[in-house]
Design a protein around this motif. Structure first.
Motif, short mmCIF file in Angstrom:
data_model
loop_
_atom_site.label_atom_id
_atom_site.label_comp_id
_atom_site.label_asym_id
_atom_site.label_seq_id
_atom_site.Cartn_x
_atom_site.Cartn_y
_atom_site.Cartn_z
N GLY A 35 38.97 39.26 40.34
CA GLY A 35 40.18 40.01 39.93
C GLY A 35 40.24 41.00 40.00
O GLY A 35 41.49 41.40 38.83
N VAL A 36 39.60 42.23 40.03
CA VAL A 36 39.05 43.40 39.35
C VAL A 36 38.97 44.57 40.56
O VAL A 36 38.16 43.71 41.35
N HIS A 37 39.44 45.91 40.37
CA HIS A 37 38.79 46.43 41.07
C HIS A 37 38.07 46.86 41.60
O HIS A 37 37.54 48.27 41.86
N THR A 38 37.29 47.63 39.83
CA THR A 38 35.97 48.52 39.89
C THR A 38 35.02 47.88 39.61
O THR A 38 35.26 46.65 38.50
N ARG A 39 34.03 49.00 39.39
CA ARG A 39 32.81 47.77 38.80
C ARG A 39 33.00 48.30 37.29
O ARG A 39 32.55 47.24 36.73
N LEU A 40 33.61 49.31 36.66
CA LEU A 40 33.82 49.66 35.42
C LEU A 40 34.35 48.54 34.75
O LEU A 40 34.55 47.70 33.79
N ALA A 41 35.54 48.23 35.48
CA ALA A 41 36.57 46.51 34.76
C ALA A 41 35.97 45.46 35.22
O ALA A 41 36.32 44.71 34.54
N ALA A 42 34.74 45.02 36.25
CA ALA A 42 33.78 44.25 36.40
C ALA A 42 33.82 43.44 34.83
O ALA A 42 33.51 42.87 34.27
N VAL A 43 32.67 44.78 34.39
CA VAL A 43 31.78 45.27 33.57
C VAL A 43 32.83 44.75 32.26
O VAL A 43 31.99 43.88 30.70
N ALA A 44 33.76 45.22 31.94
CA ALA A 44 35.26 44.97 30.87
C ALA A 44 35.29 43.77 30.49
O ALA A 44 35.38 43.27 29.62
N TYR A 45 36.20 43.47 31.92
CA TYR A 45 36.30 42.01 32.13
C TYR A 45 35.27 41.22 31.51
O TYR A 45 35.74 40.28 30.44
N ALA A 46 34.05 40.96 32.38
CA ALA A 46 33.02 40.16 31.41
C ALA A 46 32.35 40.62 30.23
O ALA A 46 32.23 39.25 29.54
N ARG A 47 32.61 40.77 29.75
CA ARG A 47 31.89 41.51 27.85
C ARG A 47 33.16 41.03 27.44
O ARG A 47 33.30 40.04 26.45
N ARG A 48 34.47 40.76 28.32
CA ARG A 48 35.71 40.21 26.61
C ARG A 48 35.64 39.11 26.69
O ARG A 48 36.20 38.27 26.28
N GLU A 49 35.61 38.16 28.16
CA GLU A 49 35.53 37.11 28.27
C GLU A 49 34.80 36.12 28.28
O GLU A 49 33.79 35.10 27.86
N GLY A 50 33.39 37.14 27.75
CA GLY A 50 32.15 36.86 27.31
C GLY A 50 30.94 35.99 28.06
O GLY A 50 30.91 35.35 28.28
N LEU A 51 31.37 36.89 29.43
CA LEU A 51 30.54 36.53 30.50
C LEU A 51 29.02 37.39 30.37
O LEU A 51 28.05 36.69 31.14
N ILE A 52 29.48 38.16 29.55
CA ILE A 52 27.68 38.80 30.08
C ILE A 52 27.75 38.73 28.26
O ILE A 52 28.74 38.79 27.50
#
Length: 188
Positions: A171-188
């Motif tokens: 549910g994001v629009h950029t690669r940077l947002a994907a990485v930030a979201y994944a780090r914040r949610e503990g996905l990576i």
């Protein structure tokens, strides 16, 4: 100092290992010994489930040959009890005079990462395909589309498709947002 570092690593409550540049396990901490048995002298890939052994070899090569500073990945392994388990592994190259002489890594059951993200209302890692998780980890390492394609042996357009689907699922629009979201949610 080396002895002090190894003593400290011995007490880490997550399985930890040290392998030489050929992937042969040279050291395991107590937690790794309890989880996998005494695998010293064996190849790292021998701990992987048969269908994940190649992934294990590829991750080693990314650090030894490919120059990756750190890799984070999921892999299915066979524990000392014979059961298949999915583990999240974070590993780094060990260097001497700029030459990679081995790999140090720590592992944890991936279920703990999923449960933490889901309990906070975040996206589930299980919503992502294994390939999307690999692409996400490479994006987090700062890899370009071309670098991801080369690392995974895919066409650049295929990588772009994986990234588009990944962005949609998160549910994001950029690669940077994907990485930030994944780090914040503990996905990576």
């Amino acid at each position: 100092m080396c002895i002090e570092v190894l003593d400290g690593l011995e007490r880490v409550c997550m399985p930890s290992y040290l392998a030489d540049r050929d992937g042969r396990i040279r050291w395991l901490n107590a937690e790794a010994l309890a989880t996998f048995g005494d695998a010293r002298g064996r190849l790292l890939s021998s701990l992987a489930a048969p269908d994940h052994a190649q992934r294990s070899r590829e991750q080693l090569a990314r650090k030894v040959v490919g120059g990756a500073h750190r890799t984070d990945f999921e892999i299915d392994v066979i524990g000392r009890n014979g059961k298949r388990m999915t583990w999240c592994v974070s590993s780094v190259p060990v260097r001497r005079d700029r030459a990679v002489i081995g790999v140090f890594g720590v592992a944890r059951p991936c279920g703990a990462v999923r449960e933490r993200a889901e309990s906070r209302g975040g996206a589930s890692v299980s919503r992502l395909t294994p390939r999307q998780r690999e692409v996400l980890a490479l994006l987090a390492d700062g890899a370009s589309t071309t670098q991801i394609a080369t690392t995974l042996g895919l066409a650049e357009e295929t990588v772009r498709n994986h990234i588009r689907q990944l962005l949609r699922r998160l549910g994001v629009h950029t690669r940077l947002a994907a990485v930030a979201y994944a780090r914040r949610e503990g996905l990576i």
